[in-house]
Design a protein around this motif. Structure first.
Motif, PDB file in Angstrom:
ATOM      1  N   GLN A  99       0.831  -1.203   0.000  1.00  0.00           N
ATOM      2  CA  GLN A  99       0.000   0.000   0.000  1.00  0.00           C
ATOM      3  C   GLN A  99       0.864   1.252   0.000  1.00  0.00           C
ATOM      4  OE1 GLN A  99      -2.630   0.264   3.378  1.00  0.00           O
ATOM      5  NE2 GLN A  99      -3.758   2.032   2.575  1.00  0.00           N
ATOM      6  N   ARG A 100       1.922   1.240   0.807  1.00  0.00           N
ATOM      7  CA  ARG A 100       2.826   2.395   0.858  1.00  0.00           C
ATOM      8  C   ARG A 100       3.554   2.557  -0.477  1.00  0.00           C
ATOM      9  NH1 ARG A 100       4.695  -0.283   5.475  1.00  0.00           N
ATOM     10  NH2 ARG A 100       6.851  -0.243   4.681  1.00  0.00           N
ATOM     11  N   GLN A 101       3.992   1.433  -1.038  1.00  0.00           N
ATOM     12  CA  GLN A 101       4.716   1.476  -2.310  1.00  0.00           C
ATOM     13  C   GLN A 101       3.825   2.008  -3.437  1.00  0.00           C
ATOM     14  OE1 GLN A 101       5.887  -2.295  -4.281  1.00  0.00           O
ATOM     15  NE2 GLN A 101       7.994  -1.550  -4.078  1.00  0.00           N
ATOM     16  N   GLU A 102       2.574   1.617  -3.425  1.00  0.00           N
ATOM     17  CA  GLU A 102       1.640   2.082  -4.452  1.00  0.00           C
ATOM     18  C   GLU A 102       1.442   3.594  -4.368  1.00  0.00           C
ATOM     19  OE1 GLU A 102      -0.947   2.116  -7.643  1.00  0.00           O
ATOM     20  OE2 GLU A 102       0.455   0.566  -6.964  1.00  0.00           O
ATOM     21  N   ALA A 103       1.308   4.129  -3.156  1.00  0.00           N
ATOM     22  CA  ALA A 103       1.153   5.574  -2.982  1.00  0.00           C
ATOM     23  C   ALA A 103       2.396   6.303  -3.469  1.00  0.00           C
ATOM     24  CB  ALA A 103       0.875   5.902  -1.522  1.00  0.00           C
TER      25      ALA A 103
END
Length: 313
Positions: A99-103
Motif C-alpha cells: 500500500q505504501r509502495q503504491e502511494a
C-alpha cells in the motif's frame, strides 16, 4: 489546513517527557506519536522528532493529491516520494508495504523531475492520518544531541542529553528575545543543548570544579557561552526563563532548607522556571509563590530512580 506534521519516537521510560515537550513546544496535548499543528519549529529542536512534513496539500482522496502533484513546481532536479505510514500513527494502523509502495509510485509517476531513491535533492512525503491524505516536503532530524552524549567532563547523576534538550524546549519553546539562565548549571548539559540550538543562555554554579567542567564542555563542542561562579543568591539581573536541575549529587548536595532557598531565589530572578528534582516540590512552590503549570515524571530505565519535571510561573 494544518501546516506541519511531526513524527515522534520515544523510549518507554521517556513518554511523559516527550508528551510534556509536545504540550509546550508544539502546543499539542493529544499525546500521540505524531503532531499536526500550525507551529513551525526546526526539525532538530526536539530529541524525539524524527521527521517533519511541511504540508503543501491535504485532501480526502489520494487522487486529489495526485492532481496537485501534477501541477506542482519546485526548484530541485531530483526527488523521491516517501510514505510516512510505515508505523501506526495514533488510531491509524501501519499501512502494508504494498500500500505504501503504491502511494509512492503513483505520486512519483506524476511529479515533474528525475526520481532518485538514494540521493534525492528533495524528498516529498505522503501520509494518511485523521481521515485525510497529506502531502509535502520531508525533513529528517539529524539528532545533533547524539554528539553531546560523551563529554570531557561528566558525572553519573547529570541529566542525559535527551532530557536536557527537551527541558530547554519545554522552558523556552519560543526563545527569540528571551533572557535565559541556568543558575545551577553543573557540568553544563543544559547549556550545551541550548547553545546548540542557538539559544543564548547564561550558566552559573557555586562550585568552582563543576563550573570549570561546564566551560570546558561548552568549548569542546565548539560553542561560545558564559559560565559565572557564584550562588543563585548573587544573581542581580532579571530573566524571562530559568532552568534549574536541583542540586542533590556528591558535588553540590543541598538540604531541604537550601533547596527551598533556591526556589525562592528562582521566583525572584525569573518569570518562568523549569525545575528538575528527585522528590515532590509542591510545598516549596507554594511557599515561594509559584504556580505549577505542568509536570511529568521520568524514570531512568528499569531502575526505581526517577526525576520530576515542573514548569512554574
Amino acid at each position: 489546513m494544518m501546516n506541519f506534521f511531526y513524527m515522534y519516537s520515544w523510549a518507554k521510560d521517556e513518554i511523559e517527557l516527550a508528551h510534556l515537550e509536545q504540550r509546550h513546544l508544539l502546543n499539542d496535548a493529544n499525546g500521540q506519536n505524531y503532531v499536526l499543528t500550525t507551529t513551525n519549529v526546526d526539525v532538530n529542536r526536539s530529541p524525539f522528532v524524527k521527521i517533519k512534513l511541511s504540508i503543501l496539500c491535504e485532501a480526502e482522496t489520494l487522487a486529489e493529491i495526485v492532481t496537485f502533484a501534477e501541477q506542482m513546481v519546485y526548484d530541485e532536479a531530483t526527488f523521491r516520494v516517501l510514505s510516512l505510514n510505515n508505523v501506526a500513527l495514533g488510531e491509524e494502523p501501519k499501512h502494508a508495504f504494498t500500500q505504501r509502495q503504491e502511494a509512492e509510485r503513483t505520486l512519483g509517476n506524476v511529479i515533474a523531475g528525475e526520481p532518485d531513491l538514494k540521493h534525492p535533492q528533495c524528498t516529498f512525503g505522503i501520509v494518511f492520518v485523521e481521515g485525510l491524505w497529506r502531502f509535502g516536503r520531508v525533513e529528517k532530524a539529524d539528532a545533533i544531541w547524539l554528539a553531546h552524549q560523551v563529554k570531557p567532563h561528566s558525572y553519573s547523576t547529570a541529566l542525559n542529553t535527551r532530557m536536557a534538550r527537551a527541558l530547554v524546549n519545554i522552558a523556552a519553546p519560543q526563545p527569540q528575545g528571551l533572557r535565559v539562565i541556568d543558575p545551577c548549571c553543573g557540568i553544563g548539559t543544559v547549556l550545551v543543548e541550548a547553545l546548540s540550538m542557538d539559544i543564548p543562555i547564561l550558566g552559573r554554579d557555586m562550585n568552582w570544579f563543576v563550573a570549570q567542567g561546564s566551560r570546558k564542555n561548552i568549548a569542546h563542542f565548539g560553542y561560545e557561552g558564559t559560565v559565572e561562579l557564584g550562588p543563585i543568591e548573587d544573581v542581580t539581573e532579571h530573566y524571562d526563563v530559568a532552568i534549574i536541575d536541583m542540586p542533590y549529587d556528591l558535588f553540590t548536595s543541598a538540604s531541604h532548607e537550601e533547596q527551598l532557598a533556591i526556589v525562592v531565589e528562582a521566583r525572584r530572578i525569573a518569570d518562568r522556571v523549569a525545575f528538575v528534582a528527585i522528590e515532590s516540590m509542591h510545598d516549596m512552590f507554594d511557599t515561594a509563590g509559584f504556580t505549577v503549570l505542568d509536570e511529568a515524571r521520568v524514570t531512568k530505565g528499569n531502575s526505581s530512580f526517577s526525576r520530576l519535571l515542573y514548569v512554574c510561573e
